[in-house]
Design a protein around this motif. Structure first.
Motif, PDB file in Angstrom:
ATOM      1  N   LEU A 167     -54.654  72.458  60.193  1.00 50.12           N
ATOM      2  CA  LEU A 167     -55.837  72.971  59.949  1.00 50.12           C
ATOM      3  C   LEU A 167     -56.067  74.206  59.281  1.00 50.12           C
ATOM      4  O   LEU A 167     -56.787  74.493  58.307  1.00 50.12           O
ATOM      5  CB  LEU A 167     -56.615  72.947  61.221  1.00 50.12           C
ATOM      6  CG  LEU A 167     -56.954  71.812  61.974  1.00 50.12           C
ATOM      7  CD1 LEU A 167     -57.252  71.925  63.630  1.00 50.12           C
ATOM      8  CD2 LEU A 167     -58.288  71.179  61.434  1.00 50.12           C
ATOM      9  N   ARG A 214     -55.884  73.868  55.451  1.00 50.06           N
ATOM     10  CA  ARG A 214     -56.857  73.253  54.828  1.00 50.06           C
ATOM     11  C   ARG A 214     -58.236  73.860  55.109  1.00 50.06           C
ATOM     12  O   ARG A 214     -59.517  73.364  54.900  1.00 50.06           O
ATOM     13  CB  ARG A 214     -57.084  71.661  55.559  1.00 50.06           C
ATOM     14  CG  ARG A 214     -56.160  70.936  54.920  1.00 50.06           C
ATOM     15  CD  ARG A 214     -55.918  69.529  55.803  1.00 50.06           C
ATOM     16  NE  ARG A 214     -54.761  68.980  55.346  1.00 50.06           N
ATOM     17  CZ  ARG A 214     -53.544  68.969  55.305  1.00 50.06           C
ATOM     18  NH1 ARG A 214     -53.187  69.915  55.692  1.00 50.06           N
ATOM     19  NH2 ARG A 214     -52.661  68.204  54.585  1.00 50.06           N
ATOM     20  N   TRP A 215     -58.211  74.974  55.759  1.00 50.21           N
ATOM     21  CA  TRP A 215     -59.505  75.687  55.899  1.00 50.21           C
ATOM     22  C   TRP A 215     -59.784  76.367  54.771  1.00 50.21           C
ATOM     23  O   TRP A 215     -59.055  77.123  54.130  1.00 50.21           O
ATOM     24  CB  TRP A 215     -59.101  77.147  56.985  1.00 50.21           C
ATOM     25  CG  TRP A 215     -60.179  78.056  57.189  1.00 50.21           C
ATOM     26  CD1 TRP A 215     -60.233  79.358  56.780  1.00 50.21           C
ATOM     27  CD2 TRP A 215     -61.561  77.784  57.900  1.00 50.21           C
ATOM     28  NE1 TRP A 215     -61.562  79.824  56.996  1.00 50.21           N
ATOM     29  CE2 TRP A 215     -62.312  79.012  57.793  1.00 50.21           C
ATOM     30  CE3 TRP A 215     -62.124  76.537  58.112  1.00 50.21           C
ATOM     31  CZ2 TRP A 215     -63.505  78.764  58.082  1.00 50.21           C
ATOM     32  CZ3 TRP A 215     -63.313  76.547  58.744  1.00 50.21           C
ATOM     33  CH2 TRP A 215     -64.157  77.726  58.649  1.00 50.21           C
ATOM     34  N   THR A 257     -66.367  78.373  53.933  1.00 45.93           N
ATOM     35  CA  THR A 257     -67.116  77.508  55.076  1.00 45.93           C
ATOM     36  C   THR A 257     -67.788  78.523  55.862  1.00 45.93           C
ATOM     37  O   THR A 257     -67.037  79.494  56.398  1.00 45.93           O
ATOM     38  CB  THR A 257     -65.933  76.776  55.628  1.00 45.93           C
ATOM     39  OG1 THR A 257     -65.359  75.887  54.681  1.00 45.93           O
ATOM     40  CG2 THR A 257     -67.011  75.742  56.932  1.00 45.93           C
ATOM     41  N   HIS A 283     -65.217  70.085  50.238  1.00 44.92           N
ATOM     42  CA  HIS A 283     -64.526  70.081  51.368  1.00 44.92           C
ATOM     43  C   HIS A 283     -64.294  68.564  51.695  1.00 44.92           C
ATOM     44  O   HIS A 283     -64.739  67.780  51.362  1.00 44.92           O
ATOM     45  CB  HIS A 283     -65.418  70.413  52.277  1.00 44.92           C
ATOM     46  CG  HIS A 283     -65.836  72.084  52.394  1.00 44.92           C
ATOM     47  ND1 HIS A 283     -66.644  72.524  53.249  1.00 44.92           N
ATOM     48  CD2 HIS A 283     -65.316  72.783  51.408  1.00 44.92           C
ATOM     49  CE1 HIS A 283     -66.844  73.689  52.891  1.00 44.92           C
ATOM     50  NE2 HIS A 283     -65.917  74.137  51.753  1.00 44.92           N
ATOM     51  N   SER A 334     -64.007  66.606  54.256  1.00 44.19           N
ATOM     52  CA  SER A 334     -64.493  66.732  55.511  1.00 44.19           C
ATOM     53  C   SER A 334     -63.558  65.645  56.373  1.00 44.19           C
ATOM     54  O   SER A 334     -63.533  65.911  57.691  1.00 44.19           O
ATOM     55  CB  SER A 334     -65.867  66.441  55.602  1.00 44.19           C
ATOM     56  OG  SER A 334     -66.217  65.231  55.098  1.00 44.19           O
ATOM     57  N   THR A 340     -60.568  64.856  56.369  1.00 47.27           N
ATOM     58  CA  THR A 340     -59.289  64.893  56.857  1.00 47.27           C
ATOM     59  C   THR A 340     -59.385  66.254  57.907  1.00 47.27           C
ATOM     60  O   THR A 340     -58.814  66.133  58.875  1.00 47.27           O
ATOM     61  CB  THR A 340     -58.575  65.654  55.730  1.00 47.27           C
ATOM     62  OG1 THR A 340     -58.064  64.595  54.830  1.00 47.27           O
ATOM     63  CG2 THR A 340     -57.023  66.353  56.098  1.00 47.27           C
ATOM     64  N   TRP A 341     -60.392  67.169  57.545  1.00 44.97           N
ATOM     65  CA  TRP A 341     -60.514  68.380  58.429  1.00 44.97           C
ATOM     66  C   TRP A 341     -61.297  67.712  59.942  1.00 44.97           C
ATOM     67  O   TRP A 341     -60.523  68.082  60.927  1.00 44.97           O
ATOM     68  CB  TRP A 341     -61.684  69.239  57.956  1.00 44.97           C
ATOM     69  CG  TRP A 341     -61.906  70.423  59.153  1.00 44.97           C
ATOM     70  CD1 TRP A 341     -62.958  70.026  59.872  1.00 44.97           C
ATOM     71  CD2 TRP A 341     -61.511  71.377  58.928  1.00 44.97           C
ATOM     72  NE1 TRP A 341     -63.123  71.405  60.578  1.00 44.97           N
ATOM     73  CE2 TRP A 341     -61.949  72.167  60.366  1.00 44.97           C
ATOM     74  CE3 TRP A 341     -60.251  72.153  58.441  1.00 44.97           C
ATOM     75  CZ2 TRP A 341     -61.764  73.348  60.880  1.00 44.97           C
ATOM     76  CZ3 TRP A 341     -59.855  73.575  58.970  1.00 44.97           C
ATOM     77  CH2 TRP A 341     -60.648  74.183  60.070  1.00 44.97           C
ATOM     78  N   ASN A 342     -62.000  66.656  59.987  1.00 49.61           N
ATOM     79  CA  ASN A 342     -62.609  66.349  61.055  1.00 49.61           C
ATOM     80  C   ASN A 342     -61.420  65.661  61.950  1.00 49.61           C
ATOM     81  O   ASN A 342     -61.343  65.552  63.183  1.00 49.61           O
ATOM     82  CB  ASN A 342     -63.915  65.339  60.787  1.00 49.61           C
ATOM     83  CG  ASN A 342     -64.760  66.305  60.624  1.00 49.61           C
ATOM     84  OD1 ASN A 342     -65.039  67.347  60.666  1.00 49.61           O
ATOM     85  ND2 ASN A 342     -65.864  65.532  60.164  1.00 49.61           N
ATOM     86  N   ARG A 344     -65.804  70.549  64.111  1.00 55.85           N
ATOM     87  CA  ARG A 344     -66.030  69.435  63.238  1.00 55.85           C
ATOM     88  C   ARG A 344     -67.041  70.031  62.110  1.00 55.85           C
ATOM     89  O   ARG A 344     -67.862  70.805  62.530  1.00 55.85           O
ATOM     90  CB  ARG A 344     -66.465  68.153  63.573  1.00 55.85           C
ATOM     91  CG  ARG A 344     -65.324  67.386  64.517  1.00 55.85           C
ATOM     92  CD  ARG A 344     -66.050  66.369  65.246  1.00 55.85           C
ATOM     93  NE  ARG A 344     -66.791  65.432  64.415  1.00 55.85           N
ATOM     94  CZ  ARG A 344     -66.319  64.375  63.614  1.00 55.85           C
ATOM     95  NH1 ARG A 344     -64.921  64.053  63.971  1.00 55.85           N
ATOM     96  NH2 ARG A 344     -67.061  63.682  63.040  1.00 55.85           N
TER      97      ARG A 344
END
Length: 461
Positions: A271, A274-275, A279, A290, A292, A294-296, A332
């Motif tokens: 994380l 990927r931040w 944001t 973004h 999203s 992958t992040w979620n 998320r």
């Protein structure tokens, strides 16, 4: 039922752990696996779900029954074999094997993974002659580029495998790591694990309502079938509630704590990479550019690991460790249209997002760069109007009411669609995706919308 047939059913249930079967399809398999062992009430409850399975329907869902799997390097290996005129044993789906293969065939041009910079590490004419290479500059460069691509593919494949492994930990715990023989040895425990993980894998609906509790009436029924002689270690791989953890030994609880801690740190590290600094932590609304998805997915893994870690700490009476360090949850990313729908309905930012914004990023806490204690988390929760324990910030979240089973809705990017054929068309056309609708399919897709195939209540203006 013959043993061979039962074993085949158990094998399919085991395979479902690593895929995305609908709960009703798993319920149908469970009904067959437990044939002759169910009470009348148990059979009726399971049959209520199984009648909606694909096996008994005239159509199949348009939604994938699997999670995306990393694409291996078979194409690159085949191209390298042709270019170098040689072949070697290699597993194109294993990053380490792929990199070792590249190093082996790279010896012929003095290439190594550590020296693969196209500008700095290539050999000039004199060096190639000294090494006995009878290659033109063009042919040497082609081989050098091919090995760079193989090396890059191995790196990408390793990352994608990590991402999928973490996602599976987030939605199934460690069930996929249990050997088949142990899974099949306890049919009652296995049936609960397979059904409960199927419920946890349900897709999110585009709605203002929260998600249903994955522990529904069927999961409850299947867990109730387990006795003191059941394999509670297997069950604890997917459910870390207090009633399950109390069935484990102290050593087993400690082992599970360590496994969840490892996932917690691994997902937090990914994380952090990927931040995006642009944001807005106070809204967590996704912006163009973004990733999203992958992040979620990583947030799902992190939060599941954190919940499992907290549950094990509580079961071991070790929550005082949070007084020294208490990493928070990860929120998320939210679609802008869903956030606008919240505001139009009179809603506000989720209080949990306010707590997340007030605390340091958890990866910095886990790295030891900044401090964040239980007192810090409790203070942030109070300012946001949340109870820190019951909201799951400083203690395992309390048990929710057992959900009532309902058939899995046919979804296109979270929007409920009445018919799977139209759902497939809408998905191909790009409807609800936030992208441009494909012109060649737009007319048919819009006709479906105007015909009421997509319920208006699930599609905000």
């Amino acid at each position: 039922m013959r043993n061979r047939n039962r074993r085949e059913i158990m094998a399919e249930l085991y395979g479902s752990l690593d895929r995305r079967y609908r709960p009703e399809d798993v319920a149908d398999l469970v009904l067959r696996a437990l044939e002759g062992r169910l009470t009348r009430r148990e059979h009726v409850v399971l049959e209520r779900a199984a009648k909606h399975s694909s096996r008994g329907a005239a159509w199949f869902s348009s939604m994938s029954a699997d999670y995306a799997r990393p694409v291996g390097g078979a194409r690159q290996v085949a191209a390298a074999d042709r270019l170098f005129g040689q072949s070697a044993e290699v597993d194109p789906d294993d990053p380490e094997s792929l990199l070792e293969y590249a190093a082996n065939i790279g010896r012929s041009i003095r290439w190594t993974p550590a020296r693969s910079d196209f500008l700095a590490d290539r050999l000039n004419r004199q060096a190639r002659d000294a090494a006995g290479m009878d290659l033109s500059k063009r042919q040497y460069n082609r081989r050098f580029r091919m090995l760079r691509r193989l090396s890059a593919k191995a790196g990408t494949l390793a990352v994608e495998r990590d991402k999928r492994r973490l996602l599976m930990a987030g939605v199934t715990g460690f069930a996929v790591e249990v050997p088949f023989e142990r899974f099949a040895a306890d049919v009652d425990a296995a049936c609960f694990v397979a059904y409960y993980t199927a419920r946890r894998k349900l897709r999110r609906e585009f709605s203002l309502a929260g998600r249903d509790n994955p522990f529904d009436e069927i999961a409850s029924l299947l867990l109730d079938r387990c006795t003191s002689r059941s394999d509670w270690w297997l069950i604890a791989q997917v459910r870390t509630s207090a009633d399950v953890l109390e069935q484990l030994s102290e050593e087993e609880r400690g082992l599970l704590l360590g496994r969840w801690s490892s996932v917690l740190r691994h997902s937090a590290a990914m994380l952090r990479e990927r931040w995006s600094p642009d944001t807005d932590r106070e809204t967590m609304i996704v912006r163009r550019g973004h990733d999203s998805t992958t992040w979620n997915n990583l947030a799902v893994a992190y939060n599941a690991a954190r919940a499992g870690w907290l549950a094990c700490l509580a079961a071991m009476n070790a929550r005082e460790l949070l007084d020294a360090a208490c990493p928070g949850k990860v929120m998320r990313l939210m679609a802008a249209d869903l956030a606008a729908w919240h505001r139009a309905d009179g809603g506000d930012v989720d209080p949990n997002t306010k707590v997340w914004a007030a605390l340091p990023p958890p990866w910095e806490v886990l790295d030891g760069r900044v401090g964040c204690t239980r007192a810090d988390v409790e203070s942030a929760c109070r300012r946001a109007g949340l109870d820190p324990a019951s909201s799951g910030w400083t203690a395992p979240a309390p048990r929710r009411a057992t959900a009532v089973f309902r058939p899995t809705p046919e979804l296109v990017h979270g929007v409920t669609v009445a018919d799977p054929v139209w759902a497939a068309l809408l998905r191909r056309a790009g409807v609800f995706s936030g992208k441009h609708v494909k012109e060649e399919l737009a007319a048919d897709a819009l006709h479906g919308l105007r015909s009421g195939v997509v319920p208006v209540k699930d599609h905000p203006a």
